[in-house]
Design a protein around this motif. Structure first.
Motif, PDB file in Angstrom:
ATOM      1  N   VAL A 191       0.830  -1.196   0.000  1.00  0.00           N
ATOM      2  CA  VAL A 191       0.000   0.000   0.000  1.00  0.00           C
ATOM      3  C   VAL A 191       0.868   1.250   0.000  1.00  0.00           C
ATOM      4  N   GLY A 192       0.495   2.192  -0.862  1.00  0.00           N
ATOM      5  CA  GLY A 192       1.219   3.454  -0.952  1.00  0.00           C
ATOM      6  C   GLY A 192       1.277   3.917  -2.397  1.00  0.00           C
ATOM      7  N   THR A 193       2.118   4.892  -2.642  1.00  0.00           N
ATOM      8  CA  THR A 193       2.312   5.416  -3.986  1.00  0.00           C
ATOM      9  C   THR A 193       3.712   5.064  -4.438  1.00  0.00           C
ATOM     10  N   TRP A 194       3.805   4.519  -5.643  1.00  0.00           N
ATOM     11  CA  TRP A 194       5.063   4.035  -6.206  1.00  0.00           C
ATOM     12  C   TRP A 194       5.348   4.756  -7.519  1.00  0.00           C
ATOM     13  N   SER A 195       6.569   5.161  -7.708  1.00  0.00           N
ATOM     14  CA  SER A 195       6.999   5.753  -8.967  1.00  0.00           C
ATOM     15  C   SER A 195       7.726   4.672  -9.758  1.00  0.00           C
TER      16      SER A 195
ATOM     17  N   ARG B 284       3.227   6.535 -12.093  1.00  0.00           N
ATOM     18  CA  ARG B 284       3.028   6.159 -10.690  1.00  0.00           C
ATOM     19  C   ARG B 284       1.866   5.196 -10.581  1.00  0.00           C
ATOM     20  N   PHE B 285       1.967   4.289  -9.610  1.00  0.00           N
ATOM     21  CA  PHE B 285       0.794   3.508  -9.247  1.00  0.00           C
ATOM     22  C   PHE B 285       0.513   3.725  -7.781  1.00  0.00           C
ATOM     23  N   HIS B 286      -0.760   3.837  -7.495  1.00  0.00           N
ATOM     24  CA  HIS B 286      -1.258   4.167  -6.164  1.00  0.00           C
ATOM     25  C   HIS B 286      -2.102   2.988  -5.696  1.00  0.00           C
TER      26      HIS B 286
ATOM     27  N   ARG C 245      -1.128   5.692 -13.212  1.00  0.00           N
ATOM     28  CA  ARG C 245      -1.074   6.902 -14.048  1.00  0.00           C
ATOM     29  C   ARG C 245       0.209   6.825 -14.863  1.00  0.00           C
ATOM     30  N   ASP C 246       0.058   6.514 -16.131  1.00  0.00           N
ATOM     31  CA  ASP C 246       1.204   6.333 -17.015  1.00  0.00           C
ATOM     32  C   ASP C 246       1.347   7.532 -17.951  1.00  0.00           C
ATOM     33  N   ARG C 247       2.580   7.887 -18.244  1.00  0.00           N
ATOM     34  CA  ARG C 247       2.846   9.021 -19.124  1.00  0.00           C
ATOM     35  C   ARG C 247       2.262   8.789 -20.520  1.00  0.00           C
ATOM     36  N   ARG C 248       2.283   7.553 -20.980  1.00  0.00           N
ATOM     37  CA  ARG C 248       1.807   7.239 -22.331  1.00  0.00           C
ATOM     38  C   ARG C 248       0.317   6.889 -22.367  1.00  0.00           C
ATOM     39  N   LEU C 249      -0.149   6.052 -21.445  1.00  0.00           N
ATOM     40  CA  LEU C 249      -1.530   5.553 -21.505  1.00  0.00           C
ATOM     41  C   LEU C 249      -2.526   6.309 -20.629  1.00  0.00           C
TER      42      LEU C 249
ATOM     43  N   ALA D   3      10.290   0.073  -9.614  1.00  0.00           N
ATOM     44  CA  ALA D   3       9.532   1.114  -8.915  1.00  0.00           C
ATOM     45  C   ALA D   3      10.109   1.320  -7.527  1.00  0.00           C
ATOM     46  N   ARG D   4       9.924   2.522  -7.044  1.00  0.00           N
ATOM     47  CA  ARG D   4      10.297   2.807  -5.653  1.00  0.00           C
ATOM     48  C   ARG D   4       9.131   3.532  -4.996  1.00  0.00           C
ATOM     49  N   ARG D   5       8.969   3.279  -3.711  1.00  0.00           N
ATOM     50  CA  ARG D   5       7.866   3.895  -2.972  1.00  0.00           C
ATOM     51  C   ARG D   5       8.191   5.377  -2.759  1.00  0.00           C
ATOM     52  N   VAL D   6       7.241   6.233  -3.101  1.00  0.00           N
ATOM     53  CA  VAL D   6       7.423   7.661  -2.879  1.00  0.00           C
ATOM     54  C   VAL D   6       6.530   8.185  -1.762  1.00  0.00           C
ATOM     55  N   ARG D   7       5.522   7.384  -1.379  1.00  0.00           N
ATOM     56  CA  ARG D   7       4.656   7.766  -0.276  1.00  0.00           C
ATOM     57  C   ARG D   7       4.170   6.501   0.403  1.00  0.00           C
ATOM     58  N   SER D   8       4.308   6.436   1.715  1.00  0.00           N
ATOM     59  CA  SER D   8       3.922   5.225   2.446  1.00  0.00           C
ATOM     60  C   SER D   8       2.429   5.194   2.703  1.00  0.00           C
ATOM     61  N   ALA D   9       1.974   4.092   3.266  1.00  0.00           N
ATOM     62  CA  ALA D   9       0.547   3.909   3.553  1.00  0.00           C
ATOM     63  C   ALA D   9       0.047   4.964   4.529  1.00  0.00           C
ATOM     64  N   ALA D  10       0.829   5.316   5.533  1.00  0.00           N
ATOM     65  CA  ALA D  10       0.392   6.306   6.514  1.00  0.00           C
ATOM     66  C   ALA D  10       0.172   7.658   5.851  1.00  0.00           C
ATOM     67  N   ALA D  11       1.055   8.038   4.937  1.00  0.00           N
ATOM     68  CA  ALA D  11       0.907   9.315   4.245  1.00  0.00           C
ATOM     69  C   ALA D  11      -0.234   9.267   3.241  1.00  0.00           C
ATOM     70  N   VAL D  12      -0.501   8.100   2.667  1.00  0.00           N
ATOM     71  CA  VAL D  12      -1.575   7.956   1.691  1.00  0.00           C
ATOM     72  C   VAL D  12      -2.931   8.102   2.358  1.00  0.00           C
ATOM     73  N   ASP D  13      -3.076   7.578   3.569  1.00  0.00           N
ATOM     74  CA  ASP D  13      -4.361   7.594   4.248  1.00  0.00           C
ATOM     75  C   ASP D  13      -4.771   8.979   4.727  1.00  0.00           C
TER      76      ASP D  13
END
Length: 166
Positions: free
Chosen positions: A40-44, A57-59, A72-76, A138-148
């Motif tokens: 869970v979180g946001t990944w770049s 990014r995937f959330h 959310r993809d740059r192309r699609l 991918a690397r996590r850019v926002r953890s679950a606590a920040a996402v909530d």
């Protein structure tokens, strides 16, 4: 061995097995919760080879007890995804694409693969896309606590100042 001792021994064995089974089930639930928290979180992400997805990014969130994703993809652009996690293995299913790999220390390494045939309308033939698979990191850019937590700058305030007083 007297009959009373056998009953006592049998009872102790049954209780012991129940406690061990209960602890194992509890450990399994803890492992599943830890695996979900790791996903869970946001990944770049960035795809290294030629593929339908490029970078973005995937959330991943939990909704009604299930993992859900938005890519959310740059192309699609924006795509909905179903998400599954088991131990450290993460699978993200998009329309006809599947991202699968492993999470370790807030990093995800995996592959992007096409999961079904494409159909062309000319000549009514089925063709296989030239794209087979591509590596994805991918690397996590926002953890679950920040996402909530709601972000202050992402919402417009509902409060408005009015100068109706004379």
């Amino acid at each position: 061995m007297p009959r009373f001792s056998r009953v006592r021994l049998s009872l102790l064995l049954v209780l012991g097995a129940g406690l061990l089974g209960g602890c194992a089930a509890s450990q399994s639930a803890q492992d599943e919760a830890a695996a979900r928290a790791a996903a869970v979180g946001t990944w770049s992400y960035e795809v290294e080879d030629f593929a339908p997805l490029d970078q973005g990014r995937f959330h991943i969130t939990v909704q009604d007890g299930d993992l859900q994703g938005i890519v959310r993809d740059r192309r699609l652009g924006r795509l909905r995804a179903s998400v599954r996690v088991h131990d450290s293995r993460l699978e993200i299913d998009l329309r006809d694409l599947r991202i699968s790999g492993y999470i370790e220390d807030d990093q995800f390494t995996g592959f992007l693969r096409r999961s079904q045939w494409e159909v062309t309308t000319r000549r009514q033939t089925r063709t296989r896309s030239q794209f087979r698979s591509a590596s994805l990191f991918a690397r996590r850019v926002r953890s679950a606590a920040a996402v909530d937590k709601p972000q202050v700058l992402e919402c417009r305030s509902l409060l408005r100042e009015a100068d109706d007083c004379d």
